[in-house]
Scaffold this active site. Structure first.
Site, PDB file in Angstrom:
ATOM      1  N   GLU A 211       1.615 -17.860  21.174  1.00 20.71           N
ATOM      2  CA  GLU A 211       1.398 -18.981  22.022  1.00 20.71           C
ATOM      3  C   GLU A 211       1.754 -18.624  23.340  1.00 20.71           C
ATOM      4  OE1 GLU A 211       2.570 -20.878  17.921  1.00 20.71           O
ATOM      5  OE2 GLU A 211       2.782 -18.927  19.181  1.00 20.71           O
TER       6      GLU A 211
ATOM      7  N   TRP B 160      -2.632  16.796  -6.389  1.00 25.87           N
ATOM      8  CA  TRP B 160      -3.598  16.449  -5.807  1.00 25.87           C
ATOM      9  C   TRP B 160      -4.650  16.096  -6.667  1.00 25.87           C
ATOM     10  CZ3 TRP B 160      -1.232  14.210  -1.996  1.00 25.87           C
ATOM     11  CH2 TRP B 160      -0.291  14.962  -1.233  1.00 25.87           C
TER      12      TRP B 160
ATOM     13  N   THR C  86       9.201  11.236 -10.362  1.00 22.61           N
ATOM     14  CA  THR C  86       8.284  11.380  -9.110  1.00 22.61           C
ATOM     15  C   THR C  86       9.033  12.005  -7.947  1.00 22.61           C
ATOM     16  OG1 THR C  86       6.904   9.466  -9.909  1.00 22.61           O
ATOM     17  CG2 THR C  86       6.866  10.205  -7.513  1.00 22.61           C
TER      18      THR C  86
ATOM     19  N   ASP D  77       7.554  15.757  -7.670  1.00 24.72           N
ATOM     20  CA  ASP D  77       6.656  15.912  -6.475  1.00 24.72           C
ATOM     21  C   ASP D  77       7.248  16.273  -5.230  1.00 24.72           C
ATOM     22  OD1 ASP D  77       4.513  15.186  -8.301  1.00 24.72           O
ATOM     23  OD2 ASP D  77       4.240  13.155  -7.397  1.00 24.72           O
TER      24      ASP D  77
END
Length: 352
Positions: A53, A178, A204, A208
């Site tokens: 505003e 991948w 993970t 990874d």
């Protein structure tokens, strides 16, 4: 589409420019109209800076026109002092006689008070123009305040035969497997700039060794969250490089060291996930991408603590390995990107 909806669509269009930059505030756009002509517009650009505003009013060249104008905004104007003054005070000061609002604000400090204040001071207020679209735009903000937790996005990539990882035999190097193309990885990095945090589990992190940062896009780095119940992860992993804020949920210690914050929680509790999400809410984290692994994804799915899922399906086949989670396909859409498919799945119990 009537004229009011056209102006509210413009508010939403402007508001989207704040995605990834205004959280934990909502995305807000504002348009000021005089004699069916837009004379000013603005949006909330950055957390802590002027609201939509204010920016819209400042863009108007002739402020005398404000006394005969209508202000359109997708979310109820604030009426409290936060990092900036109340927008309702600005509207009253400039003597704007009419305000059209997309949706009310669920935040306790506002929650209808802004609308009441304007009406009590003689401003004509209309609420509910494109309400569903306004709610959807700020789904993170509404979930945060109404469900008292961050907005949860599940994300994974799966093969054409529905595996998320190969079979990991002893001695398999710690690196990602991948499934999708570099173009889609770039899209994922864009998503990371739009949400406040990204979470992975112990397995993970170990398998990874992810960085969970933004490398293929420009924008803010997300807060990294890792679940490491017994603190078994090596400090040599990328997650512990101190390059960005990282929260480690564990059951052994509370500790703060530079950008690393260990937070102790009870992994054995039936309310473990809600306890963790409550802590993230107290940290003002409004949205989280859950990137894996399988155990963490299943936990959020089984407890119905998710709002949407973004699933990539590649064209590779693993034949055997780690199975992808399964979700109900009641509310979903899909798009093909090259030879790959992106599924968007909404939790049917999420109203936004």
């Amino acid at each position: 589409m009537n004229q009011q909806e056209i102006y509210m669509h413009r508010c939403l269009e402007l508001a989207r420019n704040g995605l990834g930059r205004v959280a934990p505030n909502p995305m807000v756009g504002c348009v000021i109209v005089h004699n069916n002509k837009i004379i000013g517009e603005g949006y909330h650009k950055e957390y802590g800076q002027h609201h939509a505003e204010v920016n819209a009013v400042r863009s108007v060249k002739d402020h005398e026109l404000l006394k005969e104008a209508t202000l359109y905004v997708n979310l109820e104007p604030c009426c409290h002092f936060g990092k900036t003054p109340p927008c309702t005070d600005l509207i009253l000061h400039t003597r704007i006689p009419r305000v059209v609002i997309g949706s009310a604000d669920p935040f306790d400090a506002v929650a209808g008070k802004g609308i009441s204040k304007l009406r009590n001071h003689g401003v004509e207020v209309q609420v509910g123009i494109l309400k569903n679209e306004c709610l959807s735009l700020n789904k993170r903000f509404f979930t945060f305040h109404q469900k008292n937790r961050p907005y949860i996005i599940l994300k994974w990539a799966q093969t054409a035969d529905a595996f998320i990882d190969i079979e990991r035999l002893p001695g398999t190097p710690a690196r990602p497997t991948w499934i999708t193309s570099e173009k889609l990885r770039m899209l994922v990095h864009k998503w990371r700039t739009e949400e406040q945090a990204i979470m992975v589990g112990t397995i993970t992190a170990l398998k990874d060794n992810p960085r969970l940062n933004v490398r293929d896009w420009s924008g803010k780095q997300p807060v990294r969250i890792v679940l490491d119940e017994n603190l078994t992860l090596s400090s040599s992993l990328h997650l512990f490089d101190n390059s960005q804020k990282t929260i480690v949920f564990n059951q052994l210690q509370n500790k703060l060291e530079e950008n690393l914050h260990w937070i102790k929680v009870d992994f054995g509790s039936n309310n473990f996930l809600m306890e963790m999400l409550a802590i993230l809410k107290s940290e003002m984290i409004q949205s989280v991408i859950i990137e894996g692994g399988q155990k963490v994804l299943h936990a959020f799915i089984e407890n119905n603590l998710w709002d949407e899922a973004r699933i990539f399906q590649g064209n590779k086949f693993f034949v055997k390995g780690l199975r992808a989670p399964a979700l109900p396909l009641e509310k979903f859409s899909q798009e093909r990107i090259g030879n790959e498919i992106l599924y968007w799945i909404k939790n049917p119990k999420n109203p936004y």
